[in-house]
Design a protein around this motif. Sequence first.
Motif, PDB file in Angstrom:
ATOM      1  N   ARG A  63       0.846  -1.149  -0.043  1.00  0.00           N
ATOM      2  CA  ARG A  63       0.133   0.035   0.034  1.00  0.00           C
ATOM      3  C   ARG A  63       0.807   1.192  -0.054  1.00  0.00           C
ATOM      4  O   ARG A  63       1.835   1.341   1.024  1.00  0.00           O
ATOM      5  CB  ARG A  63      -1.072   0.128   1.222  1.00  0.00           C
ATOM      6  CG  ARG A  63      -2.026  -1.395   1.429  1.00  0.00           C
ATOM      7  CD  ARG A  63      -2.852  -1.020   2.422  1.00  0.00           C
ATOM      8  NE  ARG A  63      -3.611  -2.191   2.469  1.00  0.00           N
ATOM      9  CZ  ARG A  63      -4.925  -1.869   2.937  1.00  0.00           C
ATOM     10  NH1 ARG A  63      -5.312  -0.808   3.582  1.00  0.00           N
ATOM     11  NH2 ARG A  63      -5.793  -3.000   2.965  1.00  0.00           N
ATOM     12  N   SER A  91      -4.328 -14.516  -4.469  1.00  0.00           N
ATOM     13  CA  SER A  91      -5.649 -14.918  -3.480  1.00  0.00           C
ATOM     14  C   SER A  91      -5.760 -14.201  -2.180  1.00  0.00           C
ATOM     15  O   SER A  91      -6.567 -14.115  -1.673  1.00  0.00           O
ATOM     16  CB  SER A  91      -5.889 -16.074  -3.752  1.00  0.00           C
ATOM     17  OG  SER A  91      -4.958 -17.057  -3.128  1.00  0.00           O
ATOM     18  N   SER A  92      -4.662 -13.800  -1.625  1.00  0.00           N
ATOM     19  CA  SER A  92      -4.517 -13.432  -0.549  1.00  0.00           C
ATOM     20  C   SER A  92      -4.552 -11.629  -0.445  1.00  0.00           C
ATOM     21  O   SER A  92      -3.807 -11.078  -1.082  1.00  0.00           O
ATOM     22  CB  SER A  92      -3.103 -13.727   0.370  1.00  0.00           C
ATOM     23  OG  SER A  92      -2.902 -13.309   1.716  1.00  0.00           O
ATOM     24  N   TYR A  93      -5.351 -11.167   0.474  1.00  0.00           N
ATOM     25  CA  TYR A  93      -5.827  -9.760   0.500  1.00  0.00           C
ATOM     26  C   TYR A  93      -4.551  -9.142   1.333  1.00  0.00           C
ATOM     27  O   TYR A  93      -4.295  -9.530   2.393  1.00  0.00           O
ATOM     28  CB  TYR A  93      -6.989  -9.535   1.306  1.00  0.00           C
ATOM     29  CG  TYR A  93      -7.412  -8.105   1.220  1.00  0.00           C
ATOM     30  CD1 TYR A  93      -8.035  -7.497   0.335  1.00  0.00           C
ATOM     31  CD2 TYR A  93      -7.212  -7.261   2.358  1.00  0.00           C
ATOM     32  CE1 TYR A  93      -8.357  -6.153   0.210  1.00  0.00           C
ATOM     33  CE2 TYR A  93      -7.595  -6.120   2.451  1.00  0.00           C
ATOM     34  CZ  TYR A  93      -8.121  -5.495   1.485  1.00  0.00           C
ATOM     35  OH  TYR A  93      -8.641  -4.114   1.448  1.00  0.00           O
ATOM     36  N   LYS A  95      -3.333  -6.348   3.861  1.00  0.00           N
ATOM     37  CA  LYS A  95      -3.641  -5.512   4.680  1.00  0.00           C
ATOM     38  C   LYS A  95      -2.498  -4.303   5.200  1.00  0.00           C
ATOM     39  O   LYS A  95      -1.514  -4.505   4.726  1.00  0.00           O
ATOM     40  CB  LYS A  95      -3.950  -6.332   5.985  1.00  0.00           C
ATOM     41  CG  LYS A  95      -4.922  -7.239   5.651  1.00  0.00           C
ATOM     42  CD  LYS A  95      -5.180  -8.281   7.013  1.00  0.00           C
ATOM     43  CE  LYS A  95      -6.286  -9.317   6.965  1.00  0.00           C
ATOM     44  NZ  LYS A  95      -6.495 -10.025   8.405  1.00  0.00           N
ATOM     45  N   PRO A 109      -2.091  -8.129  -5.495  1.00  0.00           N
ATOM     46  CA  PRO A 109      -3.181  -8.918  -4.811  1.00  0.00           C
ATOM     47  C   PRO A 109      -4.130  -7.394  -4.397  1.00  0.00           C
ATOM     48  O   PRO A 109      -3.976  -6.247  -4.515  1.00  0.00           O
ATOM     49  CB  PRO A 109      -2.362  -9.142  -3.581  1.00  0.00           C
ATOM     50  CG  PRO A 109      -1.179  -8.232  -3.573  1.00  0.00           C
ATOM     51  CD  PRO A 109      -0.749  -8.042  -4.824  1.00  0.00           C
ATOM     52  N   ASP A 110      -5.266  -7.876  -4.081  1.00  0.00           N
ATOM     53  CA  ASP A 110      -6.209  -6.814  -3.637  1.00  0.00           C
ATOM     54  C   ASP A 110      -5.860  -6.137  -2.572  1.00  0.00           C
ATOM     55  O   ASP A 110      -5.392  -6.872  -1.703  1.00  0.00           O
ATOM     56  CB  ASP A 110      -7.638  -7.581  -3.184  1.00  0.00           C
ATOM     57  CG  ASP A 110      -8.391  -8.033  -4.763  1.00  0.00           C
ATOM     58  OD1 ASP A 110      -8.171  -7.561  -5.738  1.00  0.00           O
ATOM     59  OD2 ASP A 110      -9.301  -9.096  -4.568  1.00  0.00           O
ATOM     60  N   GLY A 111      -6.012  -5.031  -2.353  1.00  0.00           N
ATOM     61  CA  GLY A 111      -5.545  -4.163  -1.235  1.00  0.00           C
ATOM     62  C   GLY A 111      -4.190  -3.606  -1.422  1.00  0.00           C
ATOM     63  O   GLY A 111      -3.944  -2.399  -0.797  1.00  0.00           O
TER      64      GLY A 111
END
Length: 410
Positions: A63, A91-93, A95, A109-111
């Motif tokens: 991020r 597949s692992s978000y 954080k 990855p998402d996030g």
Amino acid sequence: MKFFHVKTVTETLDVIAREFEPIRPPVELSLPNALDLVLAEDVVSDEQVPHFARSTVDGYAVRARDTFGASDSLPAFLDVTGKIEMGKEASSYLKEGQAQSIPTGGMLPDGADSVVMIEHVEEVDDLINVYRQVAPGENVIRAGDDVQTGELVIEAGKRLRPQDLGVLSAIGKTKVRVYPSPIVAILSTGDEIVPADRKVLAPGEIRDINSITIAAAARQCGAEVIDGGIVPDDYPLFVQRAKELYDRADLLLLSGGSSVGTRDYTEQVMQSLGEPGVLVHGVSIKPGKPTIIAKAGGKPVMGLPGHPASAMIIFHLFVAPLIRRLQGESPSPYDRRLPARISRNVASAVGRSDYIRVKLEEREDGLWATPVFGKSGLISTLVKSDGMVEISANKEGILEGEVVQVHLFR
């Protein structure tokens, strides 16, 4: 004869654009076979490319805000929670405060919204020290950045280049509808013309130059060529040979026999091939005034000057655009022109467009164009030239040092 009604260069190009279009219908070809052909229909993407966000570097997906303020003296510390593999789904978000190892081309990855380069981190067990901050979107290609769903990827009328085939492949388009290469037939005329392989010339004979040069130029434009050979100044034989070639080709080029003279059969032959017949008989241009353009049953027929230099200049001005029309290519405001300074004064007659051959020379102060003078029957003047310069009909000439546009020969 109709030389009293000659057309300008612009008027002649307008005739070509108005009167002619592709003759043969489009065909469907695989991408490798469609190179250099012209697309017959718009291609709209059914999907986005890429269809997932991916990294452009080897590094760590993060991020961006977790790296703000990071520097060599005050690094950001992030937990490494996974490793993304090429060709596999992430597949692992991700954080807050986390990072995942990612290769170039790997799925973000998402996030995550950015990637920090591996050169800017230090790995310590399951932690990384980030020594340089990244901005949101840095080192990332987002989904749809290349092509959006519903986007017009390539318009009809575009000649397909390698990169165009690449984008078609990216959207899963493996076959396209294109216009087939036009077939151009060339017939040389004149009692004095003999085949180029004639070893010994009799007095008054000259070897055929135009069928070789014009055929090569047509192939450069993407056409298939039929060599019609040589026909003497015999009207019945001329008509017969021209009709045979007309039936086999999309465009018939008649080289020679287009000047004013008692044995000039070219116009009569062109009129005999079909309606509406001759559209242009003479162009206000030097060299190349005795140029004839006809339309017979929808097919174009052109009479080129017999002099080699004239014939090649007319080819570049009119035949090449005509072949592009037959290929379905959309008109382009750009062509192969370069600005250069003319190296000497060149006089011209008002009322006609003059085209002078030039050789390009790179000097310390830029590109210069040196005129290559010579009569229109001299093919060597073209060999020494890189292109041609137009002196428009409303000018009395061009002055040394004046910037001109050089129409490049291929």
